[in-house]
Design a protein around this motif. Structure first.
Motif, PDB file in Angstrom:
ATOM      1  N   LEU A  11       0.911  -1.109  -0.159  1.00  0.00           N
ATOM      2  CA  LEU A  11       0.183   0.016   0.179  1.00  0.00           C
ATOM      3  C   LEU A  11       0.817   1.082  -0.107  1.00  0.00           C
ATOM      4  CD1 LEU A  11      -3.117   0.415  -0.064  1.00  0.00           C
ATOM      5  CD2 LEU A  11      -2.714   0.777   2.466  1.00  0.00           C
ATOM      6  N   PRO A  12       0.639   2.387  -0.927  1.00  0.00           N
ATOM      7  CA  PRO A  12       1.403   3.534  -0.971  1.00  0.00           C
ATOM      8  C   PRO A  12       1.220   4.326   0.357  1.00  0.00           C
ATOM      9  CG  PRO A  12      -0.465   3.618  -2.421  1.00  0.00           C
ATOM     10  CD  PRO A  12      -0.400   2.050  -1.931  1.00  0.00           C
ATOM     11  N   ALA A  13       2.425   4.900   0.766  1.00  0.00           N
ATOM     12  CA  ALA A  13       2.172   5.718   1.908  1.00  0.00           C
ATOM     13  C   ALA A  13       1.771   7.187   1.366  1.00  0.00           C
ATOM     14  CB  ALA A  13       3.869   6.018   2.415  1.00  0.00           C
ATOM     15  N   GLY A  14       1.173   7.909   2.415  1.00  0.00           N
ATOM     16  CA  GLY A  14       0.805   9.316   2.309  1.00  0.00           C
ATOM     17  C   GLY A  14      -0.594   9.443   1.841  1.00  0.00           C
ATOM     18  N   LEU A  15      -1.402   8.169   1.708  1.00  0.00           N
ATOM     19  CA  LEU A  15      -2.824   8.363   1.352  1.00  0.00           C
ATOM     20  C   LEU A  15      -3.646   9.360   2.107  1.00  0.00           C
ATOM     21  CD1 LEU A  15      -3.421   4.653   0.585  1.00  0.00           C
ATOM     22  CD2 LEU A  15      -3.280   6.347  -1.044  1.00  0.00           C
ATOM     23  N   PRO A  16      -4.623  10.140   1.729  1.00  0.00           N
ATOM     24  CA  PRO A  16      -5.324  11.195   2.276  1.00  0.00           C
ATOM     25  C   PRO A  16      -6.243  10.441   3.487  1.00  0.00           C
ATOM     26  CG  PRO A  16      -5.220  11.562   0.111  1.00  0.00           C
ATOM     27  CD  PRO A  16      -4.551  10.318   0.223  1.00  0.00           C
ATOM     28  N   ASP A  17      -6.213  10.909   4.713  1.00  0.00           N
ATOM     29  CA  ASP A  17      -7.077  10.106   5.778  1.00  0.00           C
ATOM     30  C   ASP A  17      -8.339  10.095   5.303  1.00  0.00           C
ATOM     31  OD1 ASP A  17      -4.813   9.662   7.066  1.00  0.00           O
ATOM     32  OD2 ASP A  17      -5.065  11.332   8.534  1.00  0.00           O
ATOM     33  N   ASP A  18      -8.924  11.034   4.450  1.00  0.00           N
ATOM     34  CA  ASP A  18     -10.550  11.485   3.928  1.00  0.00           C
ATOM     35  C   ASP A  18     -10.590  10.640   2.851  1.00  0.00           C
ATOM     36  OD1 ASP A  18      -9.077  13.020   2.352  1.00  0.00           O
ATOM     37  OD2 ASP A  18     -10.277  14.675   2.668  1.00  0.00           O
ATOM     38  N   THR A  19      -9.752   9.738   2.367  1.00  0.00           N
ATOM     39  CA  THR A  19     -10.051   8.909   1.013  1.00  0.00           C
ATOM     40  C   THR A  19     -11.252   8.309   1.509  1.00  0.00           C
ATOM     41  OG1 THR A  19      -7.687   8.730   0.869  1.00  0.00           O
ATOM     42  CG2 THR A  19      -9.316   7.123  -0.413  1.00  0.00           C
ATOM     43  N   GLY A  20     -12.288   8.265   0.431  1.00  0.00           N
ATOM     44  CA  GLY A  20     -13.456   7.515   0.254  1.00  0.00           C
ATOM     45  C   GLY A  20     -13.291   6.292  -0.812  1.00  0.00           C
ATOM     46  N   ILE A  21     -12.810   6.652  -1.559  1.00  0.00           N
ATOM     47  CA  ILE A  21     -12.766   5.604  -2.801  1.00  0.00           C
ATOM     48  C   ILE A  21     -11.199   5.378  -3.261  1.00  0.00           C
ATOM     49  CG2 ILE A  21     -13.493   5.095  -5.277  1.00  0.00           C
ATOM     50  CD1 ILE A  21     -15.650   6.634  -5.065  1.00  0.00           C
ATOM     51  N   LEU A  22     -11.087   4.146  -3.187  1.00  0.00           N
ATOM     52  CA  LEU A  22      -9.359   3.646  -3.266  1.00  0.00           C
ATOM     53  C   LEU A  22      -9.431   2.589  -4.342  1.00  0.00           C
ATOM     54  CD1 LEU A  22      -6.437   4.094  -2.791  1.00  0.00           C
ATOM     55  CD2 LEU A  22      -6.774   2.517  -0.861  1.00  0.00           C
ATOM     56  N   LEU A  23      -8.798   2.805  -5.682  1.00  0.00           N
ATOM     57  CA  LEU A  23      -8.712   2.171  -6.628  1.00  0.00           C
ATOM     58  C   LEU A  23      -7.239   1.535  -6.627  1.00  0.00           C
ATOM     59  CD1 LEU A  23     -10.426   4.251  -9.472  1.00  0.00           C
ATOM     60  CD2 LEU A  23     -11.344   2.749  -7.805  1.00  0.00           C
ATOM     61  N   LEU A  24      -6.876   0.244  -6.569  1.00  0.00           N
ATOM     62  CA  LEU A  24      -5.794  -0.570  -6.331  1.00  0.00           C
ATOM     63  C   LEU A  24      -5.773  -1.695  -7.434  1.00  0.00           C
ATOM     64  CD1 LEU A  24      -5.359  -0.580  -2.618  1.00  0.00           C
ATOM     65  CD2 LEU A  24      -3.840   0.692  -4.303  1.00  0.00           C
ATOM     66  N   GLY A  25      -6.499  -1.491  -8.488  1.00  0.00           N
ATOM     67  CA  GLY A  25      -6.874  -2.513  -9.527  1.00  0.00           C
ATOM     68  C   GLY A  25      -5.414  -2.806 -10.384  1.00  0.00           C
ATOM     69  N   SER A  26      -5.107  -3.701 -10.907  1.00  0.00           N
ATOM     70  CA  SER A  26      -4.083  -4.108 -11.901  1.00  0.00           C
ATOM     71  C   SER A  26      -2.476  -3.598 -11.398  1.00  0.00           C
ATOM     72  CB  SER A  26      -4.440  -3.306 -13.015  1.00  0.00           C
ATOM     73  OG  SER A  26      -5.638  -3.804 -13.755  1.00  0.00           O
ATOM     74  N   ASN A  27      -2.318  -4.214  -9.994  1.00  0.00           N
ATOM     75  CA  ASN A  27      -1.197  -3.856  -9.379  1.00  0.00           C
ATOM     76  C   ASN A  27      -0.458  -5.581  -9.220  1.00  0.00           C
ATOM     77  OD1 ASN A  27      -0.326  -1.234  -8.952  1.00  0.00           O
ATOM     78  ND2 ASN A  27      -2.416  -1.034  -8.409  1.00  0.00           N
ATOM     79  N   ARG A  28       0.440  -5.558  -8.206  1.00  0.00           N
ATOM     80  CA  ARG A  28       1.001  -6.679  -8.038  1.00  0.00           C
ATOM     81  C   ARG A  28       0.793  -7.429  -6.476  1.00  0.00           C
ATOM     82  NH1 ARG A  28       6.841  -5.229 -11.070  1.00  0.00           N
ATOM     83  NH2 ARG A  28       5.946  -4.812 -13.103  1.00  0.00           N
ATOM     84  N   PHE A  29      -0.233  -7.088  -5.974  1.00  0.00           N
ATOM     85  CA  PHE A  29      -0.509  -7.536  -4.681  1.00  0.00           C
ATOM     86  C   PHE A  29      -0.662  -8.826  -4.470  1.00  0.00           C
ATOM     87  CE2 PHE A  29      -1.758  -2.987  -4.330  1.00  0.00           C
ATOM     88  CZ  PHE A  29      -1.295  -2.726  -3.545  1.00  0.00           C
ATOM     89  N   SER A  30      -0.258  -9.747  -3.640  1.00  0.00           N
ATOM     90  CA  SER A  30      -0.429 -11.294  -3.342  1.00  0.00           C
ATOM     91  C   SER A  30      -0.825 -11.600  -2.199  1.00  0.00           C
ATOM     92  CB  SER A  30       1.056 -11.861  -3.588  1.00  0.00           C
ATOM     93  OG  SER A  30       1.965 -11.458  -2.796  1.00  0.00           O
TER      94      SER A  30
END
Length: 209
Positions: A11-30
């Protein structure tokens, strides 16, 4: 926040605390834990589709999360789904799920949309969807289902649209569709229905509905 196609495995650092929608598709998470999202108290929609997820560990409370997209991953077992009391939409299409435990979704009673298409489900326990009284859309298409228990849909009092296409069903058990329940749509195509006395129940149900 759009983080698709970034080659991420953490997960990238520094995501805004008020994030309501987070799109992490098409990455390399296992593998991933919901602990990683605890700082995002307002997170409502989380897209983890098209990764290589083998494991999603849940339990850390994400009280605002309403939509969780896990389609097109490598999940062989259903996550426990603990700590997601507000979840209304769960997409698990095109994973490697071969079985569901009884009461698999009991911890997410507000679920309205459940997408399980394109997995490897061969059969389902009678109480697979126990407690999902709010469910409106259930997609079981393109699995390997050859038979289904008669009581499978009995708890789904609000079910409107039901997909069973593209399985290996030759018949359905008598009483499979709850008596008096009105569906908007039921999709039954691309199954090897066998025209004998075991199909009589389904023929009569279609005729009257």
């Amino acid at each position: 926040v759009n983080c698709t196609h970034r080659g991420l495995s953490r997960l990238p650092a520094g995501l805004p605390d008020d994030t309501g929608i987070l799109l992490l598709g098409s990455n390399r998470f296992s593998s991933l834990s919901t602990d990683a999202f605890l700082p995002l108290a307002q997170l409502q929609d989380l897209d983890l589709s098209r990764n290589s997820l083998l494991v999603l560990r849940t339990g850390a409370p994400l009280p605002a999360l309403r939509e969780l997209i896990l389609s097109h991953n490598l999940l062989q077992e259903l996550p426990t789904l603990r700590g997601l009391p507000a979840l209304t939409c769960l997409a698990l299409a095109h994973n490697l799920l071969a079985a569901l435990p009884p009461g698999a979704f009991r911890s997410v009673p507000r679920l309205q949309d459940l997408d399980l298409r394109g997995n490897q489900l061969q059969t389902l326990p009678q109480k697979a969807f126990e407690g999902l009284g709010a469910l409106k859309y259930l997609d079981l298409s393109d699995n390997l289902l050859a038979e289904l228990p008669a009581e499978l849909l009995q708890d789904l009092r609000k079910l409107e649209t039901f997909w069973l296409s593209g399985n290996r069903l030759r018949s359905l058990p008598s009483g499979f569709f709850p008596e008096g329940h009105i569906f908007m749509y039921v999709f039954l195509t691309e199954n090897p229905w066998h025209c004998d006395c075991h199909l009589r129940y389904l023929r009569l149900w279609i005729r009257h509905n």
